[in-house]
Each structure stands twice: as C-alpha cells, then as structure tokens.
Design a protein around this motif. Structure first.
Motif, PDB file in Angstrom:
ATOM      1  N   ARG A  48       0.839  -1.208   0.000  1.00 57.28           N
ATOM      2  CA  ARG A  48       0.000   0.000   0.000  1.00 57.28           C
ATOM      3  C   ARG A  48       0.872   1.254   0.000  1.00 57.28           C
ATOM      4  O   ARG A  48       0.583   2.218  -0.710  1.00 57.28           O
ATOM      5  CB  ARG A  48      -0.922  -0.015   1.233  1.00 57.28           C
ATOM      6  N   ASP A  49       1.959   1.232   0.780  1.00 58.57           N
ATOM      7  CA  ASP A  49       2.868   2.370   0.829  1.00 58.57           C
ATOM      8  C   ASP A  49       3.492   2.615  -0.544  1.00 58.57           C
ATOM      9  O   ASP A  49       3.573   3.755  -0.998  1.00 58.57           O
ATOM     10  CB  ASP A  49       3.957   2.133   1.877  1.00 58.57           C
ATOM     11  N   ALA A  50       3.901   1.555  -1.211  1.00 55.91           N
ATOM     12  CA  ALA A  50       4.506   1.694  -2.543  1.00 55.91           C
ATOM     13  C   ALA A  50       3.501   2.283  -3.535  1.00 55.91           C
ATOM     14  O   ALA A  50       3.846   3.169  -4.333  1.00 55.91           O
ATOM     15  CB  ALA A  50       5.013   0.342  -3.035  1.00 55.91           C
ATOM     16  N   THR A  51       2.264   1.809  -3.487  1.00 54.76           N
ATOM     17  CA  THR A  51       1.225   2.326  -4.378  1.00 54.76           C
ATOM     18  C   THR A  51       0.955   3.802  -4.116  1.00 54.76           C
ATOM     19  O   THR A  51       0.891   4.610  -5.049  1.00 54.76           O
ATOM     20  CB  THR A  51      -0.087   1.522  -4.201  1.00 54.76           C
ATOM     21  N   GLY A  56       2.013   9.652  -5.623  1.00 58.04           N
ATOM     22  CA  GLY A  56       2.361  10.976  -5.100  1.00 58.04           C
ATOM     23  C   GLY A  56       1.523  11.417  -3.911  1.00 58.04           C
ATOM     24  O   GLY A  56       1.471  12.598  -3.589  1.00 58.04           O
ATOM     25  N   ILE A  57       0.877  10.476  -3.258  1.00 57.09           N
ATOM     26  CA  ILE A  57       0.035  10.812  -2.106  1.00 57.09           C
ATOM     27  C   ILE A  57       0.925  11.059  -0.890  1.00 57.09           C
ATOM     28  O   ILE A  57       1.767  10.230  -0.546  1.00 57.09           O
ATOM     29  CB  ILE A  57      -0.999   9.705  -1.839  1.00 57.09           C
ATOM     30  N   GLN A  58       0.748  12.202  -0.255  1.00 55.42           N
ATOM     31  CA  GLN A  58       1.572  12.609   0.881  1.00 55.42           C
ATOM     32  C   GLN A  58       1.006  12.127   2.218  1.00 55.42           C
ATOM     33  O   GLN A  58       1.728  11.611   3.049  1.00 55.42           O
ATOM     34  CB  GLN A  58       1.701  14.140   0.911  1.00 55.42           C
ATOM     35  N   ASN A  59      -0.271  12.336   2.451  1.00 55.35           N
ATOM     36  CA  ASN A  59      -0.887  12.004   3.727  1.00 55.35           C
ATOM     37  C   ASN A  59      -1.368  10.550   3.685  1.00 55.35           C
ATOM     38  O   ASN A  59      -2.514  10.271   3.336  1.00 55.35           O
ATOM     39  CB  ASN A  59      -2.034  12.969   4.032  1.00 55.35           C
ATOM     40  N   LYS A  60      -0.483   9.642   4.079  1.00 58.79           N
ATOM     41  CA  LYS A  60      -0.756   8.219   3.946  1.00 58.79           C
ATOM     42  C   LYS A  60      -1.159   7.539   5.247  1.00 58.79           C
ATOM     43  O   LYS A  60      -1.513   6.372   5.249  1.00 58.79           O
ATOM     44  CB  LYS A  60       0.484   7.510   3.391  1.00 58.79           C
ATOM     45  N   ASP A  61      -1.100   8.261   6.346  1.00 57.94           N
ATOM     46  CA  ASP A  61      -1.261   7.660   7.671  1.00 57.94           C
ATOM     47  C   ASP A  61      -2.530   6.818   7.807  1.00 57.94           C
ATOM     48  O   ASP A  61      -2.467   5.643   8.156  1.00 57.94           O
ATOM     49  CB  ASP A  61      -1.210   8.754   8.745  1.00 57.94           C
ATOM     50  N   ARG A  62      -3.678   7.397   7.540  1.00 59.21           N
ATOM     51  CA  ARG A  62      -4.945   6.679   7.696  1.00 59.21           C
ATOM     52  C   ARG A  62      -5.021   5.462   6.769  1.00 59.21           C
ATOM     53  O   ARG A  62      -5.480   4.392   7.167  1.00 59.21           O
ATOM     54  CB  ARG A  62      -6.120   7.632   7.420  1.00 59.21           C
ATOM     55  N   ILE A 100      12.885   2.123  13.558  1.00 59.98           N
ATOM     56  CA  ILE A 100      12.143   2.976  14.485  1.00 59.98           C
ATOM     57  C   ILE A 100      11.588   4.207  13.775  1.00 59.98           C
ATOM     58  O   ILE A 100      10.439   4.599  13.996  1.00 59.98           O
ATOM     59  CB  ILE A 100      13.030   3.368  15.681  1.00 59.98           C
ATOM     60  N   SER A 101      12.375   4.807  12.897  1.00 64.22           N
ATOM     61  CA  SER A 101      11.939   6.042  12.232  1.00 64.22           C
ATOM     62  C   SER A 101      10.807   5.816  11.232  1.00 64.22           C
ATOM     63  O   SER A 101      10.152   6.775  10.822  1.00 64.22           O
ATOM     64  CB  SER A 101      13.120   6.724  11.535  1.00 64.22           C
ATOM     65  N   ASN A 102      10.552   4.576  10.866  1.00 61.33           N
ATOM     66  CA  ASN A 102       9.499   4.286   9.889  1.00 61.33           C
ATOM     67  C   ASN A 102       8.192   3.805  10.508  1.00 61.33           C
ATOM     68  O   ASN A 102       7.318   3.307   9.811  1.00 61.33           O
ATOM     69  CB  ASN A 102      10.012   3.287   8.850  1.00 61.33           C
ATOM     70  N   PHE A 103       8.077   3.956  11.823  1.00 59.04           N
ATOM     71  CA  PHE A 103       6.794   3.695  12.463  1.00 59.04           C
ATOM     72  C   PHE A 103       5.849   4.852  12.177  1.00 59.04           C
ATOM     73  O   PHE A 103       6.282   5.976  11.900  1.00 59.04           O
ATOM     74  CB  PHE A 103       6.957   3.573  13.991  1.00 59.04           C
ATOM     75  N   ALA A 104       4.571   4.586  12.301  1.00 62.45           N
ATOM     76  CA  ALA A 104       3.579   5.659  12.256  1.00 62.45           C
ATOM     77  C   ALA A 104       3.949   6.676  13.328  1.00 62.45           C
ATOM     78  O   ALA A 104       4.522   6.331  14.363  1.00 62.45           O
ATOM     79  CB  ALA A 104       2.185   5.087  12.513  1.00 62.45           C
ATOM     80  N   GLU A 105       3.632   7.936  13.068  1.00 63.42           N
ATOM     81  CA  GLU A 105       4.074   9.018  13.956  1.00 63.42           C
ATOM     82  C   GLU A 105       3.663   8.799  15.409  1.00 63.42           C
ATOM     83  O   GLU A 105       4.466   9.015  16.321  1.00 63.42           O
ATOM     84  CB  GLU A 105       3.539  10.359  13.460  1.00 63.42           C
ATOM     85  N   ASP A 106       2.441   8.362  15.659  1.00 65.65           N
ATOM     86  CA  ASP A 106       1.986   8.156  17.037  1.00 65.65           C
ATOM     87  C   ASP A 106       2.848   7.123  17.753  1.00 65.65           C
ATOM     88  O   ASP A 106       3.264   7.333  18.889  1.00 65.65           O
ATOM     89  CB  ASP A 106       0.524   7.690  17.061  1.00 65.65           C
TER      90      ASP A 106
END
Length: 147
Positions: A48-51, A56-62, A100-106
């Motif tokens: 999903r992240d690769a897609t 070019g989608i920036q806000n991928k968190d949700r 560690i740096s690639n975890f979701a921000e929360d």
C-alpha cells in the motif's frame, strides 16, 4: 516468556549496571511486540505504501493504518529477524534506527520517549547490540499477549 525477556540481562552484564537493564529490556520488548503484531499485515502495508508513493500521495497515515488493520504500522523493510541477521553492530544500529523512524508518527513518539537512541549507541559501542536484538528476534508468541 518473562524468562526469555529477562535473559537479555545476561548480555547486558558488564556494559550496564543492574538498575539500567530496564532501559533496554522495556523498550525492546515493546518494539518486538509491535514487530510481532505487525507481521501478519507487513506485506500489505509495504504494498500500500509503494502504491501511495507512486501516486504521489503525501498524507498516507490513515490509509496505511487501514492496510495494517492496526492503529499503527511500520514501512521499514526491516523486522527483528532481518535486523539480527546483520553481523556488524554498526549496521544493526543504523538499521534499527531506520526501523524505528518508519513507524507511524503516534507509535514513533511513544518509542522516542524511551530514549532508545542513546541506548542503541551504547550497545553498539559495547559490541552487544546485535546479540541483544537477536535475543529479542528469537522471542516468539509476543503477538499473543493480551492487551
């Protein structure tokens, strides 16, 4: 399971004083538990992240949380088994920081409160980081703990 977790203390002896063991054991237990829980949907998150990145989608968190089917995710290509497979403490440190740096921000904010970065440096300098990460990588069933 508790015996496995506390067996890490054997590796820390000499580099850490007894009262400091928790500074390693607690955050790495949390990381390994998250790693175990994410295992089932790790590939779906990567895909999903690769897609999303290619679109070019920036806000991928949700969207990535949805792919993970969890309130957190990790987009790093590392997991504990892969981290432990490297024989050079320097690369284990670099790769663990990437993980560690690639975890979701929360999740990352919670992990950062443990001040694990300083402990990663200290373990790498003491040439025990790979062994400690390897011990945690060998712990199974952490995903079955009740919440």
């Amino acid at each position: 399971m508790a015996a496995d977790i506390w067996s890490v203390a054997d590796l820390l002896r000499g580099n850490y004083m007894r009262h400091e063991y928790g500074e390693i054991i607690l955050p790495l237990t949390v990381l390994r538990r998250l790693d175990a829980v994410m295992a089932e949907t790790r590939q779906a998150v990567w895909d999903r992240d690769a897609t999303l990145t290619s679109q070019g989608i920036q806000n991928k968190d949700r969207l990535l949380k949805s792919a993970a089917k969890l309130p957190f995710y990790n987009t790093s290509k590392f997991d504990f088994a892969l981290l432990a497979s490297d024989t050079d403490n320097k690369f284990v440190a670099k790769n663990l920081r990437d993980y560690i740096s690639n975890f979701a921000e929360d999740a990352r904010k919670i992990i950062e409160r443990f001040d694990l970065d300083n402990q990663i440096t200290r373990m790498a300098e003491g040439s025990i980081l790979r062994q400690v990460v390897g011990r945690f990588a060998g712990m199974h069933e952490l995903d079955t703990l009740s919440t």
